[in-house]
Design a protein around this motif. Structure first.
Motif, PDB file in Angstrom:
ATOM      1  N   PHE A   5       0.833  -1.104  -0.057  1.00 54.82           N
ATOM      2  CA  PHE A   5      -0.057   0.063  -0.088  1.00 54.82           C
ATOM      3  C   PHE A   5       0.761   1.315  -0.067  1.00 54.82           C
ATOM      4  N   TRP A   6       1.962   1.206   0.570  1.00 54.15           N
ATOM      5  CA  TRP A   6       2.795   2.428   0.634  1.00 54.15           C
ATOM      6  C   TRP A   6       3.310   3.032  -0.752  1.00 54.15           C
ATOM      7  N   GLU A   7       3.409   2.033  -1.616  1.00 57.01           N
ATOM      8  CA  GLU A   7       3.955   2.336  -3.121  1.00 57.01           C
ATOM      9  C   GLU A   7       2.658   2.806  -3.754  1.00 57.01           C
ATOM     10  N   GLU A  12      -3.140  10.275   1.924  1.00 57.99           N
ATOM     11  CA  GLU A  12      -4.648  10.685   2.089  1.00 57.99           C
ATOM     12  C   GLU A  12      -5.642   9.414   1.581  1.00 57.99           C
ATOM     13  N   GLU A  13      -5.103   8.390   1.040  1.00 60.71           N
ATOM     14  CA  GLU A  13      -5.921   7.376   0.591  1.00 60.71           C
ATOM     15  C   GLU A  13      -5.587   6.005   1.657  1.00 60.71           C
ATOM     16  N   LEU A  14      -4.833   6.050   2.625  1.00 62.78           N
ATOM     17  CA  LEU A  14      -4.566   4.956   3.276  1.00 62.78           C
ATOM     18  C   LEU A  14      -5.562   4.846   4.551  1.00 62.78           C
ATOM     19  N   GLU A  18      -3.480   0.977   7.949  1.00 66.90           N
ATOM     20  CA  GLU A  18      -2.148   1.185   6.887  1.00 66.90           C
ATOM     21  C   GLU A  18      -1.282   2.482   7.555  1.00 66.90           C
ATOM     22  N   TRP A  19      -1.993   3.451   7.854  1.00 61.09           N
ATOM     23  CA  TRP A  19      -1.246   4.686   8.427  1.00 61.09           C
ATOM     24  C   TRP A  19      -0.555   4.178   9.505  1.00 61.09           C
ATOM     25  N   CYS A  90      12.079   8.853   9.006  1.00 61.98           N
ATOM     26  CA  CYS A  90      10.485   8.587   9.246  1.00 61.98           C
ATOM     27  C   CYS A  90       9.720   8.256   8.013  1.00 61.98           C
ATOM     28  N   ALA A  91       9.136   6.955   8.167  1.00 61.81           N
ATOM     29  CA  ALA A  91       8.125   6.456   6.853  1.00 61.81           C
ATOM     30  C   ALA A  91       7.285   7.962   6.505  1.00 61.81           C
ATOM     31  N   TYR A  92       6.471   8.337   7.714  1.00 65.65           N
ATOM     32  CA  TYR A  92       5.502   9.426   7.380  1.00 65.65           C
ATOM     33  C   TYR A  92       6.134  10.664   6.501  1.00 65.65           C
ATOM     34  N   ARG A  93       7.470  11.103   7.014  1.00 68.21           N
ATOM     35  CA  ARG A  93       8.254  12.348   6.440  1.00 68.21           C
ATOM     36  C   ARG A  93       8.662  11.843   5.249  1.00 68.21           C
ATOM     37  N   ARG A  94       9.132  10.554   4.928  1.00 71.38           N
ATOM     38  CA  ARG A  94       9.661  10.291   3.688  1.00 71.38           C
ATOM     39  C   ARG A  94       8.517   9.981   2.677  1.00 71.38           C
TER      40      ARG A  94
END
Length: 150
Positions: A5-7, A12-14, A18-19, A90-94
């Motif tokens: 899902f991360w790719e 906004e769609e997660l 998933e978030w 951080c994944a959120y930042r990346r």
């Protein structure tokens, strides 16, 4: 959760699961931060929130963290841009910056072992705030992020 899902989806769609799964569990966001009132610079300490289990690098009471630690801030789409103090790893930042997950990220590796082995978590250096007198916090600064770098 949807495959990779991360790719495939924008933040906004997660879905909520998933978030939550994007968190690599490094514990860096649980380190105490101090903002200089004059310069706006943010110092990061090796002192961790009292709820952080420094061995697992996970919150020991995640469901009740906001009640137990009023200064704990929930990261979400509504405030992601204000979290420039998050580490570059951080994944959120990346993902918000259009970058991919790090090669050691648990979603890519299947577990957190590689993250800890690579020293990407606080496991080997964080101490609980219950073990450090607040008067000594300045001696625990490990990084300073200038205001203009956020």
């Amino acid at each position: 959760m949807r495959e990779r899902f991360w790719e495939r989806f924008a933040l906004e769609e997660l879905t909520q699961p998933e978030w939550e799964a994007l968190c690599d569990g490094c514990g860096k966001c649980c380190l105490v931060k101090m903002e200089d009132p004059d310069s706006g610079d943010v110092a990061t300490l090796n002192v961790a929130c009292r709820l952080l289990d420094t061995d697992t690098c996970r919150c020991s009471d995640y469901a009740n963290r906001f009640a137990k630690v009023p200064e704990c801030t929930q990261l979400g789409l509504h405030n992601l841009e204000s979290f420039r103090w998050l580490p570059h790893s951080c994944a959120y930042r990346r993902l918000s910056e259009g970058r991919k997950l790090a090669s050691w990220h648990p979603l890519r590796r299947g577990d957190a072992v590689r993250m800890h082995e690579r020293g990407m978590s606080v496991r080997h250096f964080a101490v609980s705030e219950t073990d450090v007198d607040e008067a000594d916090w300045e001696s625990h600064i490990i990084d300073i992020i200038p205001l203009d770098d956020r």
